[in-house]
Design a protein around this motif. Structure first.
Motif, PDB file in Angstrom:
ATOM      1  N   TYR A 114      37.606  32.698  38.671  1.00 27.61           N
ATOM      2  CA  TYR A 114      36.334  32.798  37.924  1.00 27.61           C
ATOM      3  C   TYR A 114      35.703  31.419  37.742  1.00 27.61           C
ATOM      4  CZ  TYR A 114      33.043  33.778  34.148  1.00 27.61           C
ATOM      5  OH  TYR A 114      31.897  33.889  33.389  1.00 27.61           O
ATOM      6  N   LEU A 115      36.512  30.417  37.478  1.00 28.67           N
ATOM      7  CA  LEU A 115      36.002  29.068  37.274  1.00 28.67           C
ATOM      8  C   LEU A 115      35.546  28.420  38.587  1.00 28.67           C
ATOM      9  CD1 LEU A 115      38.657  27.748  34.716  1.00 28.67           C
ATOM     10  CD2 LEU A 115      36.331  28.550  34.222  1.00 28.67           C
ATOM     11  N   LEU A 116      36.159  28.809  39.704  1.00 26.46           N
ATOM     12  CA  LEU A 116      35.852  28.189  40.987  1.00 26.46           C
ATOM     13  C   LEU A 116      34.689  28.848  41.720  1.00 26.46           C
ATOM     14  CD1 LEU A 116      39.442  27.517  42.420  1.00 26.46           C
ATOM     15  CD2 LEU A 116      37.760  25.797  41.752  1.00 26.46           C
ATOM     16  N   PHE A 117      34.562  30.177  41.564  1.00 26.74           N
ATOM     17  CA  PHE A 117      33.587  30.914  42.360  1.00 26.74           C
ATOM     18  C   PHE A 117      32.555  31.599  41.478  1.00 26.74           C
ATOM     19  CE2 PHE A 117      37.823  31.532  44.459  1.00 26.74           C
ATOM     20  CZ  PHE A 117      37.695  30.456  45.313  1.00 26.74           C
ATOM     21  N   GLU A 118      31.506  32.049  42.110  1.00 26.40           N
ATOM     22  CA  GLU A 118      30.461  32.801  41.411  1.00 26.40           C
ATOM     23  C   GLU A 118      30.815  34.290  41.447  1.00 26.40           C
ATOM     24  OE1 GLU A 118      26.740  31.863  43.162  1.00 26.40           O
ATOM     25  OE2 GLU A 118      26.790  29.754  42.583  1.00 26.40           O
ATOM     26  N   LEU A 119      31.869  34.623  40.752  1.00 28.35           N
ATOM     27  CA  LEU A 119      32.337  36.007  40.697  1.00 28.35           C
ATOM     28  C   LEU A 119      32.301  36.488  39.255  1.00 28.35           C
ATOM     29  CD1 LEU A 119      35.530  35.743  42.974  1.00 28.35           C
ATOM     30  CD2 LEU A 119      33.297  36.645  43.630  1.00 28.35           C
ATOM     31  N   SER A 120      32.212  37.820  39.101  1.00 25.93           N
ATOM     32  CA  SER A 120      32.312  38.391  37.762  1.00 25.93           C
ATOM     33  C   SER A 120      33.764  38.320  37.301  1.00 25.93           C
ATOM     34  CB  SER A 120      31.825  39.839  37.774  1.00 25.93           C
ATOM     35  OG  SER A 120      32.719  40.643  38.544  1.00 25.93           O
ATOM     36  N   TRP A 121      33.989  38.606  36.019  1.00 24.79           N
ATOM     37  CA  TRP A 121      35.357  38.602  35.504  1.00 24.79           C
ATOM     38  C   TRP A 121      36.220  39.622  36.241  1.00 24.79           C
ATOM     39  CZ3 TRP A 121      37.710  35.006  32.937  1.00 24.79           C
ATOM     40  CH2 TRP A 121      37.011  34.159  32.078  1.00 24.79           C
ATOM     41  N   LEU A 122      35.682  40.822  36.446  1.00 23.53           N
ATOM     42  CA  LEU A 122      36.468  41.876  37.102  1.00 23.53           C
ATOM     43  C   LEU A 122      36.788  41.509  38.543  1.00 23.53           C
ATOM     44  CD1 LEU A 122      34.828  45.186  35.781  1.00 23.53           C
ATOM     45  CD2 LEU A 122      37.062  44.217  35.174  1.00 23.53           C
ATOM     46  N   GLU A 123      35.820  40.927  39.268  1.00 23.92           N
ATOM     47  CA  GLU A 123      36.062  40.525  40.654  1.00 23.92           C
ATOM     48  C   GLU A 123      37.100  39.393  40.709  1.00 23.92           C
ATOM     49  OE1 GLU A 123      31.750  41.449  42.776  1.00 23.92           O
ATOM     50  OE2 GLU A 123      32.054  39.570  41.688  1.00 23.92           O
ATOM     51  N   SER A 124      37.045  38.487  39.737  1.00 22.36           N
ATOM     52  CA  SER A 124      38.005  37.376  39.699  1.00 22.36           C
ATOM     53  C   SER A 124      39.417  37.890  39.446  1.00 22.36           C
ATOM     54  CB  SER A 124      37.611  36.385  38.604  1.00 22.36           C
ATOM     55  OG  SER A 124      36.326  35.860  38.839  1.00 22.36           O
ATOM     56  N   PHE A 125      39.550  38.813  38.491  1.00 23.87           N
ATOM     57  CA  PHE A 125      40.871  39.356  38.197  1.00 23.87           C
ATOM     58  C   PHE A 125      41.360  40.272  39.322  1.00 23.87           C
ATOM     59  CE2 PHE A 125      39.752  38.495  33.590  1.00 23.87           C
ATOM     60  CZ  PHE A 125      40.616  37.411  33.499  1.00 23.87           C
ATOM     61  N   LEU A 126      40.417  40.847  40.086  1.00 26.06           N
ATOM     62  CA  LEU A 126      40.814  41.622  41.263  1.00 26.06           C
ATOM     63  C   LEU A 126      41.512  40.716  42.271  1.00 26.06           C
ATOM     64  CD1 LEU A 126      40.858  44.152  43.042  1.00 26.06           C
ATOM     65  CD2 LEU A 126      38.526  43.572  43.780  1.00 26.06           C
ATOM     66  N   PHE A 127      40.964  39.538  42.485  1.00 23.08           N
ATOM     67  CA  PHE A 127      41.623  38.570  43.374  1.00 23.08           C
ATOM     68  C   PHE A 127      43.004  38.214  42.840  1.00 23.08           C
ATOM     69  CE2 PHE A 127      42.782  34.230  44.447  1.00 23.08           C
ATOM     70  CZ  PHE A 127      42.689  34.251  45.830  1.00 23.08           C
ATOM     71  N   GLY A 128      43.093  37.966  41.536  1.00 20.06           N
ATOM     72  CA  GLY A 128      44.383  37.635  40.937  1.00 20.06           C
ATOM     73  C   GLY A 128      45.398  38.738  41.104  1.00 20.06           C
ATOM     74  N   ALA A 129      44.953  39.996  40.942  1.00 23.84           N
ATOM     75  CA  ALA A 129      45.863  41.133  41.093  1.00 23.84           C
ATOM     76  C   ALA A 129      46.360  41.269  42.525  1.00 23.84           C
ATOM     77  CB  ALA A 129      45.160  42.418  40.664  1.00 23.84           C
ATOM     78  N   ILE A 130      45.492  40.991  43.486  1.00 22.85           N
ATOM     79  CA  ILE A 130      45.861  41.139  44.904  1.00 22.85           C
ATOM     80  C   ILE A 130      46.961  40.154  45.292  1.00 22.85           C
ATOM     81  CG2 ILE A 130      45.004  40.789  47.258  1.00 22.85           C
ATOM     82  CD1 ILE A 130      42.353  42.031  46.344  1.00 22.85           C
ATOM     83  N   VAL A 131      46.893  38.930  44.778  1.00 27.30           N
ATOM     84  CA  VAL A 131      47.900  37.920  45.144  1.00 27.30           C
ATOM     85  C   VAL A 131      48.985  37.791  44.074  1.00 27.30           C
ATOM     86  CG1 VAL A 131      46.255  36.594  46.517  1.00 27.30           C
ATOM     87  CG2 VAL A 131      46.591  36.012  44.104  1.00 27.30           C
ATOM     88  N   GLY A 132      49.004  38.710  43.104  1.00 27.89           N
ATOM     89  CA  GLY A 132      49.907  38.577  41.964  1.00 27.89           C
ATOM     90  C   GLY A 132      51.362  38.879  42.236  1.00 27.89           C
TER      91      GLY A 132
END
Length: 504
Positions: A114-132
């Motif tokens: 979220y801090l690095l990209f222009e993504l919403s909170w949900l999209e940012s946490f989606l990335f986190g969940a995928i690589v979690g």
């Protein structure tokens, strides 16, 4: 569809070339110190449209289906080889890592995205969940035949085998929250417990059913038993998923039950599934390599952001998750640091990254490329240094003694007999005795002894030594009696005498 682009002959030739390439790079993987998955992906890239140009593949749906199928086979094979006695001792920390660890990792990486990209909170946490989550295929392959301490290996394997369901749940839930207007975060909590509960119950039930069926059904050929076991693996995933449970958890639990049960034709089942898992792993990573386009993956933006997120994941998120989820557990700081470093990412994040593409989410292709780059970084940096880190931290165990030999048998389905493989150790009561001194069942015959990778022809005066592999042909009804004989342990005083004799 991808398969429609080739004629039958061309498709079979291509499949052969891909498998040949996969087998050859697997041979050199350990020699070069590079994780096999990296080399498999490189094979896929080489055959792709931006490599040799042999295959153009851009079907995310097909990649997803192949990936899920391969993961089922890999999880099943990993569960078969996992000893329940070993897993039981690390069950609590492994499950904590597989649930709280994945959640904490996802939140920290999501915050960084979220801090690095222009993504919403949900999209940012989606990335986190995928690589979690850590990856079963990568961890099983990295630890196989490496002499990591048993406690560390068991913890990592149990975690990687059980954390896929958490990552899948978080990924699908976040996709639903992004795409569905009426979706509620609070409704996901009971769904999580339902999925995990059904996965556990159905896995236990079908694992027990599979074990009973394998032992009681009388097939004409021993080659049919391994196929029968794979059918149960696929059925377990499907039935659990159709019931609303976690199919991956169901498969792993069922494999644990089957692998720790007394099985007829156990050796054939295990050998077949090991080879099948290798083929599934080669196919999966090659297909994923075909799907990615290097010109899109190795751009300045993806590489810079990917390195930043990899640093966050490897050096910040994973260690914090490990230390928080293992509070007050019997692990030293050094052991927790090693578990943090050995949390490899692999096929699971890449396969999960195809879900947003299939659902048509915005920025899904860029998300896939970013996940792909993070996985490559994790596998290359962490996967190639696991043995070195374990050695530096003094977490190296005894060298694994894995037999690279086998005795092939004709079908004995109608004869109701089985070849048993048993390795002796210093505590075995039969060690130090001659064959004629051991009270084997009347219907048990020692066919061969493997000692230091050499075949010893057995006869009455042959002395059994620690580390010997005994191959014993026994009728099924005498198998339990033979097992009791082999598993008898010497008293401590006798063991000390044996060790003294061996040292002198």
């Amino acid at each position: 569809m991808f398969f429609d682009a080739f004629g039958t002959d061309s498709f079979l030739l291509l499949t052969a070339l891909l498998l040949f390439s996969g087998v050859l790079v697997a041979k050199f993987s350990s020699r070069w110190g590079i994780p096999a998955l990296i080399l498999f992906i490189m094979v896929g890239m080489a055959f792709g449209s931006e490599g040799l140009g042999i295959v153009y593949f851009s079907d995310a749906g097909t990649a997803q289906v192949i990936g899920v199928f391969a993961l089922v086979i890999i999880l099943f094979e990993g569960g078969l080889h996992t000893k329940w006695g070993t897993v039981r001792s690390v069950a609590v920390p492994s499950l904590s890592l597989a649930t709280f660890g994945v959640l904490i990792t996802s939140l920290i990486v999501g915050l960084a995205a979220y801090l690095l990209f222009e993504l919403s909170w949900l999209e940012s946490f989606l990335f986190g969940a995928i690589v979690g989550s850590t990856d079963a295929a990568a961890v099983f392959a990295a630890l196989k035949e490496r002499n990591i301490k048993a406690k560390m290996g068991a913890t990592l394997e149990a975690e990687s085998g059980t954390n896929d369901p958490m990552a899948v749940f978080l990924t699908l839930s976040l996709i639903e929250l992004i795409t569905a207007e009426q979706a509620s975060f609070w409704m996901l909590i009971p769904t999580f417990f339902l999925q995990m509960g059904l996965g556990l119950i159905i896995g236990l039930a079908l694992g027990k059913l599979a074990s009973l069926s394998i032992n009681r059904i009388k097939l004409d050929s021993s080659a049919l038993y391994p196929i029968f076991s794979v059918a149960f693996a696929l059925a377990t995933y499907s039935i659990t998923a159709f019931s609303g449970g976690s199919g991956f958890l169901g498969v792993y639990v069922a494999a644990l039950v089957i692998g720790n049960s007394e099985l007829t034709y156990r050796y054939s089942i295990f050998q077949f599934n090991e080879g099948f898992a290798w083929m599934a792993q080669i196919l999966m990573f090659v297909i994923l390599g075909l799907y990615v386009f290097p010109s899109e993956l190795f751009t300045a933006s993806i590489m810079v952001n990917g390195i930043l997120l990899s640093i966050v994941l490897i050096l910040i998120a994973r260690p914090i998750a490990v230390f928080l989820s293992m509070i007050k557990m019997n692990y030293s700081t050094k052991e927790k640091l090693f578990i943090s470093w050995a949390g490899l990412r692999g096929a699971v994040p890449i396969v999960l990254a195809t879900f947003p593409i299939v659902e048509g989410l915005q920025n899904s292709q860029a998300l896939f490329n970013l996940v792909f780059f993070v996985v490559l970084t994790s596998a290359l940096v962490q996967g190639s240094t696991i043995s070195l880190v374990a050695k530096k931290m003094n977490l190296v165990g005894p060298k694994k003694d894995i037999p690279h030999h086998s005795i092939e048998l004709i079908s004995m389905g109608k004869a109701k007999a089985e070849m048993i493989q048993y390795q002796t150790n210093a505590e075995s009561a039969v060690v130090g005795k001659k064959l004629h001194e051991v009270s084997f069942p009347n219907r048990a015959n020692i066919s061969a002894i493997i000692r230091n990778n050499e075949v010893i022809t057995p006869y009455g005066e042959t002395e059994i030594k620690a580390g010997d592999f005994l191959y014993i042909l026994v009728e099924e009804k005498y198998k339990q009696q033979l097992k009791k004989t082999l598993e008898q342990r010497v008293q401590k005083s006798e063991q000390l005498m044996k060790e003294k004799d061996a040292s002198s």
